[in-house]
Design an enzyme around this catalytic site. Structure first.
Site, PDB file in Angstrom:
ATOM      1  N   ARG A  65       0.834  -1.221   0.000  1.00 34.52           N
ATOM      2  CA  ARG A  65       0.000   0.000   0.000  1.00 34.52           C
ATOM      3  C   ARG A  65       0.861   1.261   0.000  1.00 34.52           C
ATOM      4  O   ARG A  65       0.425   2.333  -0.400  1.00 34.52           O
ATOM      5  CB  ARG A  65      -0.972  -0.016   1.193  1.00 34.52           C
ATOM      6  CG  ARG A  65      -1.888   1.197   1.247  1.00 34.52           C
ATOM      7  CD  ARG A  65      -3.168   0.957   2.049  1.00 34.52           C
ATOM      8  NE  ARG A  65      -2.956   0.213   3.270  1.00 34.52           N
ATOM      9  CZ  ARG A  65      -2.472   0.723   4.404  1.00 34.52           C
ATOM     10  NH1 ARG A  65      -2.161   1.992   4.483  1.00 34.52           N
ATOM     11  NH2 ARG A  65      -2.308  -0.041   5.472  1.00 34.52           N
TER      12      ARG A  65
ATOM     13  N   TYR B  32     -16.154  15.746 -16.808  1.00 31.91           N
ATOM     14  CA  TYR B  32     -16.586  14.341 -16.844  1.00 31.91           C
ATOM     15  C   TYR B  32     -17.695  14.121 -15.804  1.00 31.91           C
ATOM     16  O   TYR B  32     -17.631  14.639 -14.688  1.00 31.91           O
ATOM     17  CB  TYR B  32     -15.370  13.451 -16.563  1.00 31.91           C
ATOM     18  CG  TYR B  32     -15.708  12.007 -16.334  1.00 31.91           C
ATOM     19  CD1 TYR B  32     -16.374  11.260 -17.303  1.00 31.91           C
ATOM     20  CD2 TYR B  32     -15.366  11.385 -15.140  1.00 31.91           C
ATOM     21  CE1 TYR B  32     -16.686   9.936 -17.077  1.00 31.91           C
ATOM     22  CE2 TYR B  32     -15.675  10.050 -14.918  1.00 31.91           C
ATOM     23  CZ  TYR B  32     -16.342   9.338 -15.892  1.00 31.91           C
ATOM     24  OH  TYR B  32     -16.660   8.022 -15.664  1.00 31.91           O
TER      25      TYR B  32
ATOM     26  N   ASP C 130      -7.319  17.776 -15.777  1.00 29.20           N
ATOM     27  CA  ASP C 130      -7.538  16.399 -16.220  1.00 29.20           C
ATOM     28  C   ASP C 130      -7.156  16.352 -17.704  1.00 29.20           C
ATOM     29  O   ASP C 130      -7.858  16.913 -18.553  1.00 29.20           O
ATOM     30  CB  ASP C 130      -9.014  16.031 -16.001  1.00 29.20           C
ATOM     31  CG  ASP C 130      -9.333  14.592 -16.412  1.00 29.20           C
ATOM     32  OD1 ASP C 130      -8.580  14.021 -17.233  1.00 29.20           O
ATOM     33  OD2 ASP C 130     -10.343  14.054 -15.923  1.00 29.20           O
TER      34      ASP C 130
ATOM     35  N   LYS D 158      -7.544   4.989 -19.920  1.00 26.73           N
ATOM     36  CA  LYS D 158      -7.830   5.397 -21.302  1.00 26.73           C
ATOM     37  C   LYS D 158      -6.554   5.289 -22.158  1.00 26.73           C
ATOM     38  O   LYS D 158      -6.060   4.208 -22.347  1.00 26.73           O
ATOM     39  CB  LYS D 158      -8.421   6.802 -21.292  1.00 26.73           C
ATOM     40  CG  LYS D 158      -9.601   6.976 -20.316  1.00 26.73           C
ATOM     41  CD  LYS D 158     -10.733   6.057 -20.659  1.00 26.73           C
ATOM     42  CE  LYS D 158     -11.993   6.209 -19.828  1.00 26.73           C
ATOM     43  NZ  LYS D 158     -11.899   6.527 -18.422  1.00 26.73           N
TER      44      LYS D 158
END
Ligand SMILES: Cc1ncc(COP(=O)(O)O)c(C=O)c1O
Length: 404
Positions: free
Chosen positions: A63, A117, A190, A215
């Site tokens: 982590r 978005y 973004d 993406k």
């Protein structure tokens, strides 16, 4: 230390330990290995103590980071021209962390692009608003209105996209950054739609660049992830947050994204070429009422996009409105496709088509969608790397099906 195994250990002990923890071979592997180990051994506890104290880097617990994730972060920082980067489990996790890191809390304000978005919109307007943060959605292309809002609201953060989704507007990034900084806000960009091949927002003064690595960076439709590129102090603060909220990227995912990066410029170049050709062709199609693509001279931000993206291209996403018919016609179009896939994502090697009103922007109330110009006839295409003639022929037959 724990290698090699002591002589004479039993079968079960050998089943657990044999072959593990061998020293790395003298020659380094050319491609980064996937390191799935959750924990790491140090010969000397003082060394581990120093790593845990943050005095030197080193893996401890997955982590907190793994060598494979760190390799991806190094690559992203290099491509973005950033001094540091952080990987997360999804684009939304990166957006959430970056927002938290700017200091978004109750009684603070975020100014966001009104056409961001859909889930960024909902994260802001539901989750963060429920925690007492104020959100103002603005048109990032109206710089006067933005300046007034900034002066009035004094936000901690401004968040926008390089190319907006699904209307493909292009914001004047340097101008937005200048206004935001003058008002004391940090800027999150973004850049999912442009990738660092087309635009590197840190070079325009942005404080954080976020990507849905799901993406273009991954590029093959088989991995979820997010990345944030920024400076070292912000990366350190983000890292401390990430360790607590736990939205970490797995090493297998990091490896797939790292592998995707190797062909990023080749893929994006081809996707841009396919997108431009399809946008030009759609503009002449009788079943199409309107085409949004910043590469078209008819697009209101064409010159700005040419300047910002250094003439390399205008991205692989095109949106267009059918001449009529609403949801029924869009459904018929999507169901008629044979090469282009009617699936929810973008930036893949596959060409994909999506109905924003039904999927990516479903969480935005219908009235608000209409106000933003996201009509019920709007279709979004993400161009892949297939042969242009095959994509065009498939779109043509599906468009004709909407007119029958
Ligand atoms: C522009 C943009 N940002 C962020 C996201 C969220 O990314 P993820 O699905 O990896 O969480 C998406 C997803 O479609 C997106 O299109």
């Amino acid at each position: 230390m724990a290698y090699p195994l002591p002589e004479g250990v039993g079968f079960a002990t050998r089943a657990v330990h044999a072959g593990e923890r061998a020293p790395y071979p003298r020659a380094r592997p050319v491609a980064s290995p996937i390191t799935p180990s959750v924990s790491y051994l140090y010969e000397e506890m003082a060394d581990l103590d120093g790593v845990l104290a943050g005095e030197r880097p080193g893996p401890v617990y997955a982590r907190y980071g793994t060598p494979t994730v760190n390799a991806l972060e190094t690559a992203i920082a290099s491509l973005e021209g950033a001094s540091a980067a952080l990987a997360t489990s999804s684009g939304m996790a990166s957006i959430h962390l970056a927002l938290l890191n700017t200091g978004v809390r109750s009684n603070t304000t975020v100014v966001a692009a009104q056409d961001c978005y859909g889930h960024t919109y909902t994260l802001l307007s539901s989750v963060l608003a429920d925690h007492g943060a104020r959100v103002c959605f603005v048109d990032m292309n109206d710089l006067d209105a933005l300046e007034q809002t900034l002066a009035h609201e004094r936000p901690v953060a401004v968040i926008l996209e390089t190319i907006s989704n699904p209307l493909l507007k292009v914001a004047d990034l340097p101008a937005v950054v200048e206004l935001a900084h003058a008002a004391g806000a940090e800027v999150i960009v973004d850049a999912t739609f442009t990738t660092p091949w087309l635009c590197r927002p840190l070079e325009h003064g942005a404080d954080y660049v976020v990507h849905s690595a799901t993406k273009y960076l991954g590029g093959h439709g088989d991995v979820m992830g997010g990345v944030i590129a920024t400076n070292r102090p912000r990366r350190q603060a983000l890292y401390e947050l990430l360790k607590l909220v736990g939205s970490v990227l797995g090493p297998h995912e990091a490896w797939l994204i790292l592998r995707g990066l190797k062909t990023l410029p080749l893929r994006v170049q081809r996707q841009c070429e396919n997108a431009l050709a399809i946008a030009q062709w759609l503009e002449t199609h009788p079943a199409v009422a309107r085409v949004n693509y910043p590469g078209l001279p008819s697009h209101p931000h064409h010159e700005l996009a040419t300047r910002l993206f250094a003439g390399r291209g205008y991205g692989g996403v095109v949106s267009f409105e059918l001449a009529g018919g609403g949801a029924q016609a869009v459904f018929r179009f999507l169901e008629s496709l044979r090469v282009v896939l009617p699936a929810t994502s973008l930036g893949d090697i596959y060409s994909l088509a999506l109905y924003p009103a039904m999927s990516s922007h479903r969480s935005i109330p219908a009235q608000e969608r209409a106000r933003l110009g996201i009509s019920d006839n709007l279709v979004r295409l993400s161009l892949g790397i297939e042969d242009l003639a095959d994509i065009q022929a498939d779109l043509d037959q599906a468009l004709r099906a909407t007119q029958r």
